[in-house]
Design a protein around this motif. Sequence first.
Motif, PDB file in Angstrom:
ATOM      1  N   MET A   1       0.837  -1.177   0.000  1.00 38.89           N
ATOM      2  CA  MET A   1       0.000   0.000   0.000  1.00 38.89           C
ATOM      3  C   MET A   1       0.887   1.246   0.000  1.00 38.89           C
ATOM      4  N   THR A   2       0.519   2.215  -0.791  1.00 41.61           N
ATOM      5  CA  THR A   2       1.302   3.442  -0.838  1.00 41.61           C
ATOM      6  C   THR A   2       0.929   4.337   0.336  1.00 41.61           C
ATOM      7  N   LYS A   3       1.779   5.310   0.575  1.00 38.81           N
ATOM      8  CA  LYS A   3       1.556   6.205   1.710  1.00 38.81           C
ATOM      9  C   LYS A   3       0.221   6.956   1.589  1.00 38.81           C
ATOM     10  N   SER A   4      -0.153   7.383   0.386  1.00 36.51           N
ATOM     11  CA  SER A   4      -1.407   8.128   0.236  1.00 36.51           C
ATOM     12  C   SER A   4      -2.618   7.258   0.569  1.00 36.51           C
ATOM     13  N   LYS A   5      -2.565   5.976   0.252  1.00 35.86           N
ATOM     14  CA  LYS A   5      -3.669   5.089   0.605  1.00 35.86           C
ATOM     15  C   LYS A   5      -3.701   4.831   2.110  1.00 35.86           C
ATOM     16  N   MET A   6      -2.543   4.758   2.728  1.00 31.63           N
ATOM     17  CA  MET A   6      -2.486   4.541   4.176  1.00 31.63           C
ATOM     18  C   MET A   6      -3.058   5.746   4.920  1.00 31.63           C
ATOM     19  N   ALA A   7      -2.841   6.940   4.387  1.00 28.72           N
ATOM     20  CA  ALA A   7      -3.319   8.156   5.046  1.00 28.72           C
ATOM     21  C   ALA A   7      -4.843   8.195   5.094  1.00 28.72           C
ATOM     22  N   ASN A   8      -5.496   7.526   4.156  1.00 35.93           N
ATOM     23  CA  ASN A   8      -6.951   7.553   4.083  1.00 35.93           C
ATOM     24  C   ASN A   8      -7.603   6.319   4.677  1.00 35.93           C
ATOM     25  N   ARG A   9      -6.858   5.514   5.378  1.00 31.69           N
ATOM     26  CA  ARG A   9      -7.405   4.269   5.913  1.00 31.69           C
ATOM     27  C   ARG A   9      -8.494   4.519   6.953  1.00 31.69           C
ATOM     28  N   TYR A  10      -8.344   5.567   7.745  1.00 27.01           N
ATOM     29  CA  TYR A  10      -9.310   5.893   8.797  1.00 27.01           C
ATOM     30  C   TYR A  10     -10.003   7.210   8.441  1.00 27.01           C
ATOM     31  N   SER A  11     -11.297   7.217   8.527  1.00 27.50           N
ATOM     32  CA  SER A  11     -12.050   8.431   8.191  1.00 27.50           C
ATOM     33  C   SER A  11     -11.800   9.513   9.248  1.00 27.50           C
ATOM     34  N   PRO A  12     -12.030  10.764   8.892  1.00 31.28           N
ATOM     35  CA  PRO A  12     -11.877  11.845   9.876  1.00 31.28           C
ATOM     36  C   PRO A  12     -12.781  11.647  11.094  1.00 31.28           C
ATOM     37  N   GLU A  13     -13.942  11.046  10.888  1.00 33.88           N
ATOM     38  CA  GLU A  13     -14.869  10.810  11.999  1.00 33.88           C
ATOM     39  C   GLU A  13     -14.290   9.793  12.984  1.00 33.88           C
ATOM     40  N   VAL A  14     -13.669   8.737  12.449  1.00 33.95           N
ATOM     41  CA  VAL A  14     -13.050   7.721  13.311  1.00 33.95           C
ATOM     42  C   VAL A  14     -11.884   8.331  14.081  1.00 33.95           C
ATOM     43  N   ARG A  15     -11.084   9.121  13.401  1.00 36.18           N
ATOM     44  CA  ARG A  15      -9.949   9.771  14.068  1.00 36.18           C
ATOM     45  C   ARG A  15     -10.424  10.689  15.183  1.00 36.18           C
ATOM     46  N   ALA A  16     -11.433  11.509  14.895  1.00 32.89           N
ATOM     47  CA  ALA A  16     -11.953  12.445  15.904  1.00 32.89           C
ATOM     48  C   ALA A  16     -12.533  11.692  17.095  1.00 32.89           C
ATOM     49  N   ARG A  17     -13.253  10.620  16.827  1.00 32.74           N
ATOM     50  CA  ARG A  17     -13.840   9.835  17.922  1.00 32.74           C
ATOM     51  C   ARG A  17     -12.747   9.211  18.783  1.00 32.74           C
ATOM     52  N   ALA A  18     -11.713   8.677  18.149  1.00 35.56           N
ATOM     53  CA  ALA A  18     -10.615   8.049  18.898  1.00 35.56           C
ATOM     54  C   ALA A  18      -9.893   9.072  19.775  1.00 35.56           C
ATOM     55  N   VAL A  19      -9.632  10.243  19.227  1.00 32.24           N
ATOM     56  CA  VAL A  19      -8.961  11.298  19.997  1.00 32.24           C
ATOM     57  C   VAL A  19      -9.844  11.728  21.158  1.00 32.24           C
ATOM     58  N   ARG A  20     -11.133  11.891  20.895  1.00 29.67           N
ATOM     59  CA  ARG A  20     -12.070  12.280  21.961  1.00 29.67           C
ATOM     60  C   ARG A  20     -12.095  11.224  23.066  1.00 29.67           C
ATOM     61  N   MET A  21     -12.051   9.948  22.687  1.00 32.85           N
ATOM     62  CA  MET A  21     -12.031   8.870  23.682  1.00 32.85           C
ATOM     63  C   MET A  21     -10.794   8.971  24.568  1.00 32.85           C
ATOM     64  N   VAL A  22      -9.645   9.276  23.965  1.00 30.25           N
ATOM     65  CA  VAL A  22      -8.418   9.411  24.754  1.00 30.25           C
ATOM     66  C   VAL A  22      -8.574  10.545  25.761  1.00 30.25           C
ATOM     67  N   PHE A  23      -9.048  11.695  25.312  1.00 30.10           N
ATOM     68  CA  PHE A  23      -9.186  12.839  26.210  1.00 30.10           C
ATOM     69  C   PHE A  23     -10.212  12.582  27.305  1.00 30.10           C
ATOM     70  N   GLU A  24     -11.284  11.903  26.968  1.00 33.09           N
ATOM     71  CA  GLU A  24     -12.337  11.642  27.950  1.00 33.09           C
ATOM     72  C   GLU A  24     -11.930  10.596  28.983  1.00 33.09           C
ATOM     73  N   HIS A  25     -11.114   9.631  28.594  1.00 32.36           N
ATOM     74  CA  HIS A  25     -10.805   8.510  29.473  1.00 32.36           C
ATOM     75  C   HIS A  25      -9.394   8.509  30.039  1.00 32.36           C
ATOM     76  N   GLN A  26      -8.589   9.512  29.724  1.00 33.67           N
ATOM     77  CA  GLN A  26      -7.211   9.482  30.205  1.00 33.67           C
ATOM     78  C   GLN A  26      -7.119   9.608  31.721  1.00 33.67           C
ATOM     79  N   GLY A  27      -8.125  10.133  32.362  1.00 35.74           N
ATOM     80  CA  GLY A  27      -8.126  10.208  33.820  1.00 35.74           C
ATOM     81  C   GLY A  27      -8.210   8.846  34.488  1.00 35.74           C
ATOM     82  N   SER A  28      -8.646   7.846  33.739  1.00 39.33           N
ATOM     83  CA  SER A  28      -8.753   6.481  34.267  1.00 39.33           C
ATOM     84  C   SER A  28      -7.433   5.732  34.193  1.00 39.33           C
ATOM     85  N   TYR A  29      -6.438   6.342  33.575  1.00 35.43           N
ATOM     86  CA  TYR A  29      -5.131   5.709  33.396  1.00 35.43           C
ATOM     87  C   TYR A  29      -4.057   6.578  34.026  1.00 35.43           C
ATOM     88  N   GLU A  30      -2.922   5.958  34.340  1.00 39.85           N
ATOM     89  CA  GLU A  30      -1.836   6.721  34.967  1.00 39.85           C
ATOM     90  C   GLU A  30      -1.236   7.741  34.019  1.00 39.85           C
TER      91      GLU A  30
END
Length: 94
Positions: A1-30
Amino acid sequence: MTKSKMANRYSPEVRARAVRMVFEHQGSYETQAGAIAAIAPKIGCIPQTLSGWVKQAEKDSGCLSEHFQQRQPNSCRKPCFCFARTCHMCGFKS
């Protein structure tokens, strides 16, 4: 797979949700890295990928520069996160 195809593997919505999950749940981790390591497999990526998304979100949010400019004495030297209204380290309110 080329780099340009790898960059589009995850939609912007999935990326935003994952980042939001980290920020919301980081208090549960050290550390933020612990939260990233726990959440990355749930969305189907490696922790390094999610870590990059989180760093970019912090940079894009502008919280980093605002936090350092308005930092009070004895406050932390870590940024508040774009999805948090209060810095998890020092209580800085953005």
